[in-house]
Write a protein that holds these residues in place. Structure first.
Motif, PDB file in Angstrom:
ATOM      1  N   ASN A  72      29.188  38.400  51.837  1.00 23.75           N
ATOM      2  CA  ASN A  72      29.730  37.591  50.911  1.00 23.75           C
ATOM      3  C   ASN A  72      30.524  38.213  49.726  1.00 23.75           C
ATOM      4  O   ASN A  72      30.068  38.969  49.219  1.00 23.75           O
ATOM      5  N   PRO A  73      31.604  37.944  49.176  1.00 25.82           N
ATOM      6  CA  PRO A  73      32.310  38.390  47.640  1.00 25.82           C
ATOM      7  C   PRO A  73      31.061  38.648  46.752  1.00 25.82           C
ATOM      8  O   PRO A  73      31.098  39.083  45.652  1.00 25.82           O
ATOM      9  N   ASP A  74      30.051  37.137  46.598  1.00 28.91           N
ATOM     10  CA  ASP A  74      29.371  37.344  45.226  1.00 28.91           C
ATOM     11  C   ASP A  74      28.199  38.160  45.893  1.00 28.91           C
ATOM     12  O   ASP A  74      26.766  38.109  44.918  1.00 28.91           O
ATOM     13  N   GLY A  75      28.004  38.911  46.718  1.00 27.25           N
ATOM     14  CA  GLY A  75      27.085  39.684  47.209  1.00 27.25           C
ATOM     15  C   GLY A  75      25.999  39.182  48.040  1.00 27.25           C
ATOM     16  O   GLY A  75      24.873  39.956  48.282  1.00 27.25           O
ATOM     17  N   SER A  76      26.219  38.119  48.236  1.00 29.88           N
ATOM     18  CA  SER A  76      24.684  37.120  49.021  1.00 29.88           C
ATOM     19  C   SER A  76      25.375  37.568  50.935  1.00 29.88           C
ATOM     20  O   SER A  76      26.269  37.908  50.787  1.00 29.88           O
ATOM     21  N   ALA A  77      24.523  37.181  51.434  1.00 27.40           N
ATOM     22  CA  ALA A  77      24.561  37.258  53.054  1.00 27.40           C
ATOM     23  C   ALA A  77      23.925  35.891  53.493  1.00 27.40           C
ATOM     24  O   ALA A  77      24.277  35.702  53.346  1.00 27.40           O
ATOM     25  N   ASN A  78      25.295  35.996  55.291  1.00 33.00           N
ATOM     26  CA  ASN A  78      24.714  34.991  56.119  1.00 33.00           C
ATOM     27  C   ASN A  78      24.407  35.919  57.186  1.00 33.00           C
ATOM     28  O   ASN A  78      25.069  37.230  57.607  1.00 33.00           O
ATOM     29  N   LEU A  79      23.208  35.721  57.617  1.00 29.64           N
ATOM     30  CA  LEU A  79      22.807  35.971  59.402  1.00 29.64           C
ATOM     31  C   LEU A  79      22.944  34.212  60.215  1.00 29.64           C
ATOM     32  O   LEU A  79      22.754  33.397  59.882  1.00 29.64           O
ATOM     33  N   SER A 100      23.133  30.675  55.700  1.00 30.09           N
ATOM     34  CA  SER A 100      23.951  31.611  54.884  1.00 30.09           C
ATOM     35  C   SER A 100      23.750  31.635  53.157  1.00 30.09           C
ATOM     36  O   SER A 100      22.972  30.911  53.013  1.00 30.09           O
ATOM     37  N   GLY A 101      24.505  32.672  51.917  1.00 30.77           N
ATOM     38  CA  GLY A 101      24.189  32.781  50.628  1.00 30.77           C
ATOM     39  C   GLY A 101      22.887  33.248  50.862  1.00 30.77           C
ATOM     40  O   GLY A 101      22.426  33.033  49.563  1.00 30.77           O
ATOM     41  N   ILE A 102      22.940  34.158  51.842  1.00 30.52           N
ATOM     42  CA  ILE A 102      20.685  34.504  51.431  1.00 30.52           C
ATOM     43  C   ILE A 102      21.349  35.894  50.136  1.00 30.52           C
ATOM     44  O   ILE A 102      22.306  36.770  49.905  1.00 30.52           O
ATOM     45  N   GLN A 103      20.338  35.297  48.840  1.00 31.90           N
ATOM     46  CA  GLN A 103      20.185  35.932  48.689  1.00 31.90           C
ATOM     47  C   GLN A 103      18.963  37.166  47.812  1.00 31.90           C
ATOM     48  O   GLN A 103      17.350  36.535  48.514  1.00 31.90           O
TER      49      GLN A 103
END
Length: 265
Positions: A72-79, A100-103
Motif C-alpha cells: 500500500n502507499p503507506d508502506g503496509s502490506a496486504n496478504l 490487509s494493512g499489515i504493519q
C-alpha cells in the motif's frame, strides 16, 4: 444456467466494498476483491494440461499459486490466500483468506505509537469461480477499530477473451460495529470493470449506505508497468466522490492513486 443464476445473485452482491462508508469513520480497510480474483485465479485451480484443453492461451497470464502479497502507499502490506477445495470441468470452489494493512513493529515505533493488532482488516470465506469469468463469494472479516463485516458478492463475466475482459459486479455488505451507539448498517453497490490484454483497464463503481444517506462514486484506471510470472507493478489512478445530506460525508470529486507492487506465491 449458471450464468442466469449468477446474474440474479450479482444484483444483490460483490467485494468492491473497500473504503465504503468507513472512510468517514476514519477507518480504511483494504478489502480483498474476491469477485475479480475469479478471472485471475481460475487457471491456477486447474492443472496446466486441463486448463489448456478448456481455454487455450490463458496460461500466458500471471499465475497465482496460493496467494499474493501486495503493498500500500503507506508502506503496509496486504496478504491474500485462495486454496481450491473442490473442482469440476468449469467451476472451482475455493477457501479464501485475507489480511490487509499489515504493519511491522518497526513501522509502529517509527510512527511513535503503541503497537496495535498489526492489521486494519482480516477475514475469510468461500468463493465459487467459473471458467467464463463468473463468480460468487461469501466472506466475513474483522476490523479491529470498527467491528465485523459480512459480504455476499457476485460477478458476471460479460466478455472473457484473452484480449478483452468486461465484468459486472454487485455486492451487499453488513457492518456490525462495536462502537457505542452506532447500529448495524448495510452497504450495497456494484461496478463495471474492463481490462485490455491484462495491461490497461478501468472501473466505474457506485455504493450506497442508507444509514448515512451516502452514495460513493468512483472512476478508476489501472496500468500494468511490469509483470513476470512471480510479481507485478501497477499504477492505479482515478477520481472518487461522495454525496450525502450530512456535510461531513459530502465530498466533491477528488483524485486518488498510487503504485502497487504484488508478489505471487
Amino acid at each position: 444456467m449458471f450464468s442466469v443464476h449468477l446474474f440474479a445473485l450479482a444484483l444483490l452482491a460483490t467485494a468492491q466494498a473497500r473504503y465504503i462508508a468507513l472512510q468517514d469513520l476514519k477507518i480504511q480497510p483494504y478489502v480483498i476483491d474476491v469477485a475479480n480474483l475469479a478471472q485471475d485465479d481460475f487457471e491456477d485451480a486447474l492443472s496446466e494440461h486441463a486448463f489448456e484443453s478448456l481455454h487455450p492461451g490463458y496460461l500466458n497470464r500471471v499465475r497465482r499459486q496460493l496467494g499474493s502479497v501486495s503493498t500500500n502507499p503507506d508502506g503496509s502490506a496486504n496478504l491474500n490466500l485462495k486454496v481450491p477445495i473442490a473442482r469440476g470441468e468449469s467451476n472451482v470452489l475455493s477457501a479464501i483468506g485475507s489480511a490487509s494493512g499489515i504493519q511491522s513493529a518497526n513501522a509502529f515505533r517509527a510512527a511513535g505509537v503503541k503497537p496495535g493488532p498489526g492489521y486494519t482488516a482480516a477475514g475469510g470465506g468461500l468463493a465459487l469461480d467459473n471458467i467464463n469469468g463468473h463468480g460468487l463469494s461469501v466472506t466475513g472479516q474483522h476490523i479491529p477499530s470498527l467491528g465485523n463485516q459480512a459480504t455476499a458478492a457476485g460477478r458476471l463475466g460479460l466478455i472473457n477473451t484473452p484480449d478483452h475482459k468486461l465484468g459486472a459486479n454487485a455486492f451487499i455488505t453488513r457492518t456490525m460495529p462495536n462502537i457505542p451507539n452506532l447500529p448495524n448498517f448495510n452497504t450495497h453497490g456494484g461496478s463495471l470493470d474492463y481490462t485490455f490484454k491484462d495491461k490497461i483497464g478501468g472501473s466505474l463503481g457506485m455504493a450506497h449506505t442508507d444509514l448515512f444517506k451516502k452514495t460513493d462514486y468512483s472512476a478508476m484506471g489501472n496500468l500494468n508497468l511490469f509483470r513476470n510470472p512471480s510479481s507485478s507493478l501497477d499504477l492505479n489512478a482515478g477520481w472518487t466522490k461522495s454525496q450525502s445530506p450530512i456535510p461531513a460525508f459530502n465530498h466533491n470529486w477528488a483524485p486518488q492513486g498510487g503504485l502497487t507492487f504484488t508478489k505471487y506465491f
